[in-house]
Design a protein around this motif. Sequence first.
Motif, PDB file in Angstrom:
ATOM      1  N   MET A   1       0.840  -1.197   0.000  1.00  0.00           N
ATOM      2  CA  MET A   1       0.000   0.000   0.000  1.00  0.00           C
ATOM      3  C   MET A   1       0.875   1.248   0.000  1.00  0.00           C
ATOM      4  N   PRO A   2       0.677   2.176  -0.921  1.00  0.00           N
ATOM      5  CA  PRO A   2       1.448   3.418  -0.892  1.00  0.00           C
ATOM      6  C   PRO A   2       1.273   4.118   0.440  1.00  0.00           C
ATOM      7  N   SER A   3       2.308   4.868   0.864  1.00  0.00           N
ATOM      8  CA  SER A   3       2.284   5.458   2.197  1.00  0.00           C
ATOM      9  C   SER A   3       1.159   6.464   2.375  1.00  0.00           C
ATOM     10  N   ASN A   4       0.697   7.060   1.288  1.00  0.00           N
ATOM     11  CA  ASN A   4      -0.344   8.078   1.443  1.00  0.00           C
ATOM     12  C   ASN A   4      -1.732   7.547   1.123  1.00  0.00           C
ATOM     13  N   GLN A   5      -1.872   6.231   1.022  1.00  0.00           N
ATOM     14  CA  GLN A   5      -3.172   5.655   0.685  1.00  0.00           C
ATOM     15  C   GLN A   5      -3.928   5.294   1.948  1.00  0.00           C
ATOM     16  N   CYS A   6      -5.158   5.754   2.066  1.00  0.00           N
ATOM     17  CA  CYS A   6      -5.978   5.502   3.241  1.00  0.00           C
ATOM     18  C   CYS A   6      -6.702   4.169   3.080  1.00  0.00           C
ATOM     19  N   PRO A   7      -6.760   3.301   4.103  1.00  0.00           N
ATOM     20  CA  PRO A   7      -7.441   2.028   3.990  1.00  0.00           C
ATOM     21  C   PRO A   7      -8.938   2.167   3.809  1.00  0.00           C
ATOM     22  N   LEU A   8      -9.473   3.363   3.998  1.00  0.00           N
ATOM     23  CA  LEU A   8     -10.897   3.566   3.776  1.00  0.00           C
ATOM     24  C   LEU A   8     -11.199   3.872   2.317  1.00  0.00           C
ATOM     25  N   GLY A   9     -10.183   3.911   1.480  1.00  0.00           N
ATOM     26  CA  GLY A   9     -10.384   4.290   0.095  1.00  0.00           C
ATOM     27  C   GLY A   9     -10.316   5.798  -0.053  1.00  0.00           C
ATOM     28  N   ARG A  31       2.554   5.731  11.947  1.00  0.00           N
ATOM     29  CA  ARG A  31       1.992   4.833  10.929  1.00  0.00           C
ATOM     30  C   ARG A  31       0.615   5.320  10.480  1.00  0.00           C
ATOM     31  N   VAL A  32      -0.168   5.829  11.424  1.00  0.00           N
ATOM     32  CA  VAL A  32      -1.473   6.403  11.078  1.00  0.00           C
ATOM     33  C   VAL A  32      -1.285   7.589  10.145  1.00  0.00           C
ATOM     34  N   ALA A  33      -0.398   8.501  10.520  1.00  0.00           N
ATOM     35  CA  ALA A  33      -0.173   9.710   9.717  1.00  0.00           C
ATOM     36  C   ALA A  33       0.263   9.359   8.303  1.00  0.00           C
ATOM     37  N   ALA A  34       1.092   8.336   8.160  1.00  0.00           N
ATOM     38  CA  ALA A  34       1.599   7.949   6.843  1.00  0.00           C
ATOM     39  C   ALA A  34       0.511   7.349   5.963  1.00  0.00           C
ATOM     40  N   ALA A 105      -9.547  20.509  27.488  1.00  0.00           N
ATOM     41  CA  ALA A 105      -9.067  21.402  26.429  1.00  0.00           C
ATOM     42  C   ALA A 105      -9.940  21.289  25.184  1.00  0.00           C
ATOM     43  N   LEU A 106     -10.324  20.071  24.827  1.00  0.00           N
ATOM     44  CA  LEU A 106     -11.119  19.861  23.615  1.00  0.00           C
ATOM     45  C   LEU A 106     -12.538  20.399  23.760  1.00  0.00           C
ATOM     46  N   LEU A 107     -13.012  20.552  25.006  1.00  0.00           N
ATOM     47  CA  LEU A 107     -14.372  21.039  25.234  1.00  0.00           C
ATOM     48  C   LEU A 107     -14.480  22.561  25.200  1.00  0.00           C
ATOM     49  N   ARG A 108     -13.353  23.265  25.150  1.00  0.00           N
ATOM     50  CA  ARG A 108     -13.371  24.713  25.312  1.00  0.00           C
ATOM     51  C   ARG A 108     -14.046  25.438  24.151  1.00  0.00           C
ATOM     52  N   ARG A 109     -13.834  24.956  22.953  1.00  0.00           N
ATOM     53  CA  ARG A 109     -14.398  25.634  21.775  1.00  0.00           C
ATOM     54  C   ARG A 109     -15.110  24.609  20.929  1.00  0.00           C
ATOM     55  N   THR A 110     -15.127  24.793  19.607  1.00  0.00           N
ATOM     56  CA  THR A 110     -15.780  23.836  18.727  1.00  0.00           C
ATOM     57  C   THR A 110     -15.206  22.444  18.966  1.00  0.00           C
ATOM     58  N   ARG A 111     -16.063  21.500  19.323  1.00  0.00           N
ATOM     59  CA  ARG A 111     -15.606  20.168  19.690  1.00  0.00           C
ATOM     60  C   ARG A 111     -15.273  19.349  18.439  1.00  0.00           C
ATOM     61  N   PRO A 112     -14.343  18.414  18.556  1.00  0.00           N
ATOM     62  CA  PRO A 112     -14.067  17.542  17.407  1.00  0.00           C
ATOM     63  C   PRO A 112     -15.274  16.657  17.113  1.00  0.00           C
ATOM     64  N   ARG A 113     -15.370  16.216  15.875  1.00  0.00           N
ATOM     65  CA  ARG A 113     -16.465  15.327  15.505  1.00  0.00           C
ATOM     66  C   ARG A 113     -16.252  13.936  16.079  1.00  0.00           C
ATOM     67  N   ALA A 114     -14.985  13.515  16.160  1.00  0.00           N
ATOM     68  CA  ALA A 114     -14.689  12.164  16.616  1.00  0.00           C
ATOM     69  C   ALA A 114     -13.438  12.155  17.477  1.00  0.00           C
ATOM     70  N   LEU A 115     -13.445  11.290  18.481  1.00  0.00           N
ATOM     71  CA  LEU A 115     -12.284  11.063  19.337  1.00  0.00           C
ATOM     72  C   LEU A 115     -12.112   9.559  19.474  1.00  0.00           C
ATOM     73  N   VAL A 116     -10.905   9.085  19.200  1.00  0.00           N
ATOM     74  CA  VAL A 116     -10.588   7.667  19.360  1.00  0.00           C
ATOM     75  C   VAL A 116      -9.473   7.538  20.384  1.00  0.00           C
ATOM     76  N   ILE A 216      -7.558   4.550  11.996  1.00  0.00           N
ATOM     77  CA  ILE A 216      -8.154   5.383  10.951  1.00  0.00           C
ATOM     78  C   ILE A 216      -9.610   5.009  10.733  1.00  0.00           C
ATOM     79  N   ALA A 217      -9.883   3.710  10.698  1.00  0.00           N
ATOM     80  CA  ALA A 217     -11.264   3.262  10.521  1.00  0.00           C
ATOM     81  C   ALA A 217     -12.145   3.772  11.656  1.00  0.00           C
TER      82      ALA A 217
END
Length: 303
Positions: A1-9, A31-34, A105-116, A216-217
């Motif tokens: 798999m190329p380093s910049n290819q996401c497993p989600l397509g 590894r996630v970032a790559a 810290a994450l609750l202070r302003r616009t919250r992220p959509r997802a946290l893993v 990532i998934a």
Amino acid sequence: MPSNQCPLGALPARFRRTRVLIVGCGDVGQRVAARLPAGVRVLALTSSAERVAALRSQGLVPLRGNLDDAASLRRLAGLADRVLHLAPPPGAGGRDARTRALGQALLRRTRPRALVYGSTSGVYGDCGGDWVAETRRPAPRTERALRRLDAEAAVRFLGRAGGVRASVLRIPGIYAPDRAGGTPRERLAKGTPVLRAEDDVYTNHIHADDLARACIAALWRGQAQRVVNASDDTALKMGDYFDLAADLYGMARPPRVAAEEARGQLSLMVLSFMSESRRLLNQRLKRELRLALHHPTAETGLR
């Protein structure tokens, strides 16, 4: 798999400007970032000034901050759409103040959509070799596992209080040939003993690349307030795992000892792993996160 290819397509156009914050950007985080597509901006929190240049050279945006210093985390508020938390808890006690500080810290302003959050399968404690689904009640036996369970509670609170799609990956032993300490070679070379068959315990594993893909998934597909066992399909006892590795590497199999004898030869850390036996079920990983493991067994991964 190329380093910049996401497993989600290929990600839809609306995701291409997504900002992902990785907290604890060590081996698995890198590894996630790559594996994220080039259109995703990746931010990495680090407390080390020495790591800034290295992270930047990998195409990441380094952010200075320390999970033990809540004030240094204020700049994280509203920065990322999705957050991957892989940082370890403190080294002592039964609570994880670091995860709680991150949550505030994450609750202070616009919250992220997802946290893993990357937790540990150690929160289940000793299960006597039973097959373990995510619905099993945690029964941690060590302070290390108690801290992880406390962090899970903090993540779930953030999900409920902040309307964040928070999910938890319970991770067993991580291995990979290109990961520091990621194969049994060093232990086999030392001749470190394992338990005899009648005293042995079941152990669980995940290849570091598959774990990165699971992270990532979960960032895109994880269900709110959901726990997922991030484990491969292997069902081996610990001694059999090291025997398998020895045979694949052409090395001597480790000596087998009784549990009583092991207590006088091995460190407390190793003994703690040898005192818990469980086999993780991974149906949620496959069905909900729709992850097809590249290394479904330890044998294929070690090869």
